[in-house]
Structure formats: C-alpha cells, structure tokens
Design a protein around this motif. Structure first.
Motif, mmCIF file in Angstrom:
data_model
loop_
_atom_site.group_PDB
_atom_site.id
_atom_site.type_symbol
_atom_site.label_atom_id
_atom_site.label_comp_id
_atom_site.label_asym_id
_atom_site.label_seq_id
_atom_site.Cartn_x
_atom_site.Cartn_y
_atom_site.Cartn_z
ATOM 1 N N ALA A 28 -1.119 1.406 -5.211
ATOM 2 C CA ALA A 28 -1.686 0.105 -5.713
ATOM 3 C C ALA A 28 -2.420 -0.672 -4.357
ATOM 4 O O ALA A 28 -3.437 -1.116 -4.675
ATOM 5 N N ALA A 29 -1.728 -0.464 -3.230
ATOM 6 C CA ALA A 29 -2.463 -1.140 -2.151
ATOM 7 C C ALA A 29 -3.614 -0.609 -1.885
ATOM 8 O O ALA A 29 -4.752 -1.274 -1.466
ATOM 9 N N LEU A 30 -3.805 0.605 -1.896
ATOM 10 C CA LEU A 30 -4.983 1.107 -1.505
ATOM 11 C C LEU A 30 -6.111 0.997 -2.426
ATOM 12 O O LEU A 30 -7.548 0.595 -2.359
ATOM 13 N N LEU A 31 -5.758 0.889 -3.888
ATOM 14 C CA LEU A 31 -6.781 0.344 -4.676
ATOM 15 C C LEU A 31 -7.128 -0.843 -4.699
ATOM 16 O O LEU A 31 -8.542 -1.164 -4.853
ATOM 17 N N ARG A 32 -6.273 -1.820 -4.262
ATOM 18 C CA ARG A 32 -6.757 -3.290 -4.109
ATOM 19 C C ARG A 32 -7.557 -3.416 -2.846
ATOM 20 O O ARG A 32 -8.652 -4.062 -2.823
ATOM 21 N N LEU A 33 -7.249 -2.438 -1.895
ATOM 22 C CA LEU A 33 -8.242 -2.266 -0.735
ATOM 23 C C LEU A 33 -9.677 -2.056 -0.950
ATOM 24 O O LEU A 33 -10.564 -2.675 -0.741
ATOM 25 N N PHE A 34 -9.743 -1.057 -1.912
ATOM 26 C CA PHE A 34 -11.152 -0.442 -2.255
ATOM 27 C C PHE A 34 -11.922 -1.283 -3.019
ATOM 28 O O PHE A 34 -13.126 -1.488 -2.905
ATOM 29 N N LEU A 35 -10.922 -1.838 -3.972
ATOM 30 C CA LEU A 35 -11.437 -2.922 -4.710
ATOM 31 C C LEU A 35 -12.144 -4.011 -3.892
ATOM 32 O O LEU A 35 -13.273 -4.561 -4.418
ATOM 33 N N LEU A 36 -11.737 -4.497 -2.987
ATOM 34 C CA LEU A 36 -11.866 -5.865 -2.109
ATOM 35 C C LEU A 36 -13.035 -5.391 -1.514
ATOM 36 O O LEU A 36 -14.169 -6.374 -1.261
#
Length: 260
Positions: A28-36
């Motif tokens: 989830a943390a990496l998902l958030r990073l790539f989305l941002l």
C-alpha cells in the motif's frame, strides 16, 4: 488519508478476520507513492476483492480521477459494492462484476487507455492478460503487479512445487520473463509484500531491453523452465551473480592500484 482512515481500517479488519486477501501495508505504501508521483486521472484495477485497495487508491487520485475495478467472485463483488457505496469515494470508483479477460478485451476494442494499472487478480492469468494490458497502458504509464514472488515459491525449481501449484508457478515465471525482457517495458521486481513488479511502458521504438536488474531476486528467475538445465539448486543463480560481482570489484581495485 485523514477522516477516511477509520473507514478503511474497518474494512481492513473485517477482511483480515474473514481471511480475505488484501494488499499488505508495504505494498500500500508503494501504491500511494506511485499514485502521488504519477497523478493518474484513470486507474484500472484487476482484483477488487472487497474493495479495500480501490478505496485506498481513491484517496490519492487527483481531482476528477476515477478507478475502474474488476471482481469475478459474486460474493466479494457484493461486499465491495456495499463498501464503495458507503465510502467517501463512491463517485470515484466504478465496479465491474464479471470476467476480467472479457472486460479487458472490451476495453481494448474501444481503444481505452489507462496511465496506471494495478494487477492483483488470478495469478495464473497474468501472462494471458499481458498483451491486452500493454495495449491499454499509455506510453509512460505504470503497471504494478502484486504477488509475483508467490510467497518465495517462485525461486524454487518446479520439482519442489506441489503438483497442484505447478501451473501457477510456471505461468508466473513466464510472466516475469515477459515483463523483464519486453522491449515495451522497463521493469523492476521488488521483494515487497509478496513481491511487486513495477513496469514502465516505453515508446514502441524503444531500444532493446537491457538485462533486467531485480532487487533481491535470483537472476535465474528470468529464465523459462528448462533453460538452466532444470537441475540448479535454489539460489544458485544468485550465488553465481554475487561471485562474479565480487571478482569484478577485485579486478577494479587492482586496476585502480596500478594507476596510483
């Protein structure tokens, strides 16, 4: 995430209590990073489960962003629909209940494009869907594929895998080979959660792919079954690579001394 965090925590707790697989915290943390970083206006997700990951991603979309998520299991699709309807993000998420392959074909025929795709569905279908996913992914778009290391089983010889799991094991190896050798993608495989591959869609005229660099993953994983003789011990490819790197560093040091 602010005020929606308690809502997500409730869904997460219920999913874990019911043994429903959802994305792990580090994923989830990496998902958030790539989305941002990417700020995509359109996101395609394969594998909604109870809607947790779609709801998580929805909180990081830019204004006007939307998610199309797909779930084939009727019971889980029903739960996802209820969770989405009762969330602050019901206007950002479209849920499709049905076969993901059929939806992908329909989207491709209509010429749909997505700058961000999250693949977290039936693992054996990853290599089957890949050609269509490449048509749907925009140039410069990102394809994130979850669970690609199969709890570490992907590093083992197929002869060590229970017979019932060998098809998934073989197909995931095929998928990893394809995304790390495709001229259309630049891919890194990360030992995060249960394994997460990050693929960047390159222009059609991109240069041939360079040898893949996969953090924490044996170089032998990129080979199809049988290409390495079938008898190599698990981790042997990694040991060979580490040995070669050690020798090269030694040669570099020696050359450096000669120039002093």
């Amino acid at each position: 995430m602010g005020e929606e965090e308690p809502f997500l925590e409730k869904i997460r707790g219920e999913a874990l209590a019911g043994a429903v697989p959802i994305i792990r915290d580090e994923t989830a943390a990496l998902l958030r990073l790539f989305l941002l970083l990417k700020r995509p206006k359109r996101v395609l997700e394969l594998g909604a489960a109870v809607g947790y990951s779609a709801l998580f991603m929805a909180g990081f979309l830019p204004e006007g962003g939307r998610i199309l998520t797909v779930e084939s299991c009727p019971r889980r699709a029903e739960e996802a629909r209820a969770n989405i309807a009762g969330s602050p993000f019901s206007d950002r998420i479209d849920l499709f209940e049905g076969d993901a392959g059929e939806l992908l074909s329909s989207l491709s025929e209509r010429g749909e494009k997505f700058p961000f795709i999250f693949l977290d569905a039936a693992k054996a279908q990853y290599p089957v869907w890949l050609p269509t996913l490449l048509r749907l992914l925009t140039e410069g778009g990102i394809l994130l594929s979850d669970n690609v290391l199969l709890d570490g089983e992907i590093a083992k010889s197929r002869f060590e895998i229970p017979r019932r799991d060998r098809t998934i094991h073989r197909r995931m190896r095929d998928y990893l080979f394809s995304i790390t050798h495709s001229r259309k993608l630049r891919t890194a495989v990360l030992p995060v959660g249960d394994g997460l591959s990050v693929s960047l869609r390159c222009p059609e005229a991109a240069e041939p792919a360079s040898p893949p660099i996969r953090a924490g993953v044996s170089p032998s994983l990129g080979k199809r079954e049988g290409e390495d003789g079938g008898g190599r011990a698990p981790g042997e490819g990694m040991r060979e690579a580490e040995g070669q790197l050690y020798l090269q560093r030694g040669r570099d040091r020696e050359r450096g001394k000669g120039r002093e």
